[in-house]
Design an enzyme around this catalytic site. Structure first.
Site, PDB file in Angstrom:
ATOM      1  N   SER A  42      -6.344  -2.708   3.508  1.00  0.00           N
ATOM      2  CA  SER A  42      -6.288  -2.674   2.055  1.00  0.00           C
ATOM      3  C   SER A  42      -6.644  -4.080   1.594  1.00  0.00           C
ATOM      4  CB  SER A  42      -4.899  -2.272   1.579  1.00  0.00           C
ATOM      5  OG  SER A  42      -4.927  -2.006   0.194  1.00  0.00           O
ATOM      6  N   GLU A  43      -7.691  -4.217   0.781  1.00  0.00           N
ATOM      7  CA  GLU A  43      -8.275  -5.537   0.558  1.00  0.00           C
ATOM      8  C   GLU A  43      -7.387  -6.462  -0.269  1.00  0.00           C
ATOM      9  OE1 GLU A  43      -9.738  -2.687  -0.449  1.00  0.00           O
ATOM     10  OE2 GLU A  43     -10.689  -2.903  -2.408  1.00  0.00           O
ATOM     11  N   ASN A  44      -6.283  -5.933  -0.804  1.00  0.00           N
ATOM     12  CA  ASN A  44      -5.339  -6.829  -1.471  1.00  0.00           C
ATOM     13  C   ASN A  44      -4.439  -7.566  -0.487  1.00  0.00           C
ATOM     14  OD1 ASN A  44      -4.452  -4.084  -1.192  1.00  0.00           O
ATOM     15  ND2 ASN A  44      -2.597  -4.602  -2.296  1.00  0.00           N
TER      16      ASN A  44
END
Lengths: 237, 207, 207, 237
Positions: free
Chosen positions: C45-47
């Protein structure tokens, strides 16, 4: 996905080729991948290029590969502890590319992070800047300053020492043995890691992991000598 | 008369302000840590540590805990560890308030040479180029003259540079000088040293 | 006849190989996670997370634990957290083997548009431009045509691009096509869809 | 060196000026400096420029400063959750600079790390590349690829949310609330941090610290609402 290998030799199987660029973690003799270096010596691979902050000492670290004449070139910031290094360098057997320490660390991080070049003021006005692109930037204070461009390093192989790994390759380092290891791991097309202990998945608090397993392809566990280069002590007060 | 190594270090320690993060180079700068007294100074070691403690008691040496001079050290209760890219990120980014570094030569424009003597063994710059380029205030802590009595505060450096126009203040065995527009400015003479003696020992232009 | 959303997701899941680190976009791509079966797939998840788990049981929602679509999620025993710069370092650096992303338009050169419709509300590209530029293999998972029946697989994209020549494979409700030299190549037709139907629904050149 | 302040208003005392650039941590509503944003609203400072991945929602996060018309410009990657934002943007009251999310994160890290510019392939061939310097680099595979230059961000002020701080400002974040907070902290000339708990020095294991105190100038402890934007759950299986 099985990342765990029985020993250093098997973990490097199929990865070593003459002339390859290897990024190695470690600062001085602290946090160096000593088992993997030993296996590279045993493999006898020649013409190696190492991106590594130091070159070890005569009989430990990368020094053992200098004795066997397996190293063609070093990309380093400081190589002062190694007499054999100096002999080979002064006789022209060994190439040397000096990088300021922070530039070397950032080049590894950049190469591993899809950044082929970045600007720094480190080395501007010195021999390090010779032949490099210069560019002026206006700072937040309104003043113009000159920077040089440095390129990211992408290594064919990264060899790294961590304290502990879980079975998926999540890594935890210990104290100043962290140093160049995370950035060396990042910049390797393949990354092999030696640790003191492999623990089951789920052992680590996910907030304590220093380097996620995505950067790690092969892991070995082994006994480390962890030699001390300069033993300094004080009196009990 | 002049300052000895410990007096030089003591004088340099007065430069450091409460709350500062500081990087001390190898050699005489290392001694500065002995004289910070009650001031809240946090020492950075560029191999990846903030909050560097003293050398360990014999038997407590830890191979995973060394300083940038590769010496065994200890941690403090405020210590934080990080990787080399982060370490030099804070150096280049100007987060370190002050670096006290040794020098072979400094010139009147603040150029500093401390990493290489051509024809001699080449050891490398380590983190010195990053430190002089990035740290807020750079203090050169050095002998005023070499063993032949020649000034090390020069009009032009003869050795390969570590950085150009990077030194803010010079502390030597003979006194304290600032790099200002047009040359060096005497801030203070060492105990028993006159301004004339300082002039005589300095090749760089004193303004 | 054609694939429904779940069949599209199931088909996309067959693209993922054991041991891969994968980023799934918002929308239909999210459903792909339901079909990976026994394969060892780690979702990014790119966060700032690797090892994304399913939605929480009601009552276990944690405001400090969300995915890139801002939905509450859970962690797994392999999970690692990191900051946004590190997250996109691994994306740009090619460490993510595959991204499955939604698309508004794809053209025959692999250009992808999925972030902006001029004149409509401008929301932003989020991490989509980084993902298509950096990830090893980009799969566009999308409807073959829009609600008017017009092809979304075009000769030229009409919308602002997310990335140029970035798509490797397209999976739609009608089939699977690869971006190859000269155009798109049919890999597979969806259940009950003929090659002629696929041709007819596709504006992009099929080679 | 006393870094601890009694509340958000006192921690921002003397730091707010019209037209300043503020870097804010957070992703969506997760890990946002909600107390400091509230104090900025109370202070009424105008013409603010925010570098922040998102713009909050109408009544939480940066959204509360949009309602009071304190924001002149946003540098963000995604602002889709905010109706008031859209209204002001479409009416020309608010400037907007879109940055791809990874570019924004890297720009903050770069600015805080003395790197005024770096190259990325993100956005090449899109509107993001318009007007930016393009440069070709030869990759380790021998192929040439085009990259664009992006500049580091140095903010006048960074506002950051962490989970815990010790008294010297060493920070620990929690789960995905870490996100942009460390890089926002890095790029601020001054960095103010709000945490859920301030602990005595020595509480943290030095290997667990996510961001060393050198980046942190002022700290407050307070109660956080930590609102959830999209509550998604599954059935008990």
């Amino acid at each position: 996905m099985q990342k765990i290998y029985p020993n250093a030799t098997s973990a490097l199987d199929g990865l070593l080729t003459s002339g390859m660029l290897i990024a190695a973690g470690g600062f001085g003799l602290c946090g160096i991948p000593e088992l993997l270096l030993g296996a590279i010596k045993d493999a006898g691979t020649k013409n190696l290029i190492f991106a590594s902050n130091n070159a070890g000492i005569d009989d430990f670290g990368i020094g053992i590969l200098l004795q066997t004449h397996q190293v063609k070139k070093m990309i380093s910031s400081y190589v002062g502890e190694n007499a054999e290094f100096m002999r080979q360098y002064l006789s022209g057997e060994l190439e040397l590319e000096f990088n300021p320490q922070g530039t070397l660390a950032e080049r590894m991080r950049a190469g591993g992070s899809g950044i082929p070049g970045f600007y720094t003021k480190t080395g501007v006005g010195t021999v390090i800047a010779d032949g490099k692109e210069h560019k002026d930037f206006v700072g937040s204070d309104g003043n113009t300053q000159t920077y040089i461009m440095e390129e990211g390093i992408v290594a064919d192989l990264a060899i790294v020492k961590a304290w502990k790994a879980d079975e998926t390759g999540n890594l935890i380092f210990r104290k100043t043995a962290r140093n160049f290891n995370p950035v060396a791991a990042m910049c390797g097309k393949v990354c092999v890691v030696e640790v003191e202990e492999i623990v089951p998945v789920g052992t680590f608090d996910p907030d304590h992991i220093h380097l996620p397993g995505i950067y790690v392809h092969r892991i070995i566990q082994g006994d480390h000598e962890k030699r001390i280069e300069q033993r300094t002590v004080r009196e009990k007060s | 008369m002049a300052w000895d190594r410990n007096q030089m270090a003591k004088r340099a320690a007065t430069e450091l302000k409460d709350g500062w993060y500081v990087n001390l180079g190898i050699g005489i700068p290392t001694l500065v840590a002995n004289y910070v007294g009650d001031k809240d100074i946090t020492l950075q070691s560029e191999n990846g540590m903030l909050g560097m403690g003293p050398f360990p008691i014999e038997g407590d040496e830890d191979p995973d805990l060394i300083n940038a001079g590769k010496q065994t050290i200890t941690e403090l209760n405020r210590t934080a560890y990080f990787d080399s890219a982060t370490s030099f990120g804070m150096i280049r980014g100007g987060k370190i308030a002050c670096a006290v570094l040794g020098a072979m030569e400094v010139n009147e424009k603040g150029d500093l040479a401390n990493w290489m003597i051509p024809g001699k063994l080449v050891k490398g710059m380590g983190g010195a180029m990053d430190l002089v380029a990035g740290v807020g205030r750079v203090i050169a802590l050095m002998d005023h003259t070499n063993k032949h009595g020649d000034s090390k505060l020069l009009r032009q450096c003869t050795l390969p540079l570590t950085g150009k126009a990077v030194v803010d203040r010079i502390i030597t065995n003979l006194g304290v000088l600032d790099v200002v527009v047009g040359g060096l400015k005497i801030v203070e003479c060492a105990d028993g040293v006159t301004e004339d003696e300082l002039h005589a020992a300095t090749e760089a232009k004193i303004v």
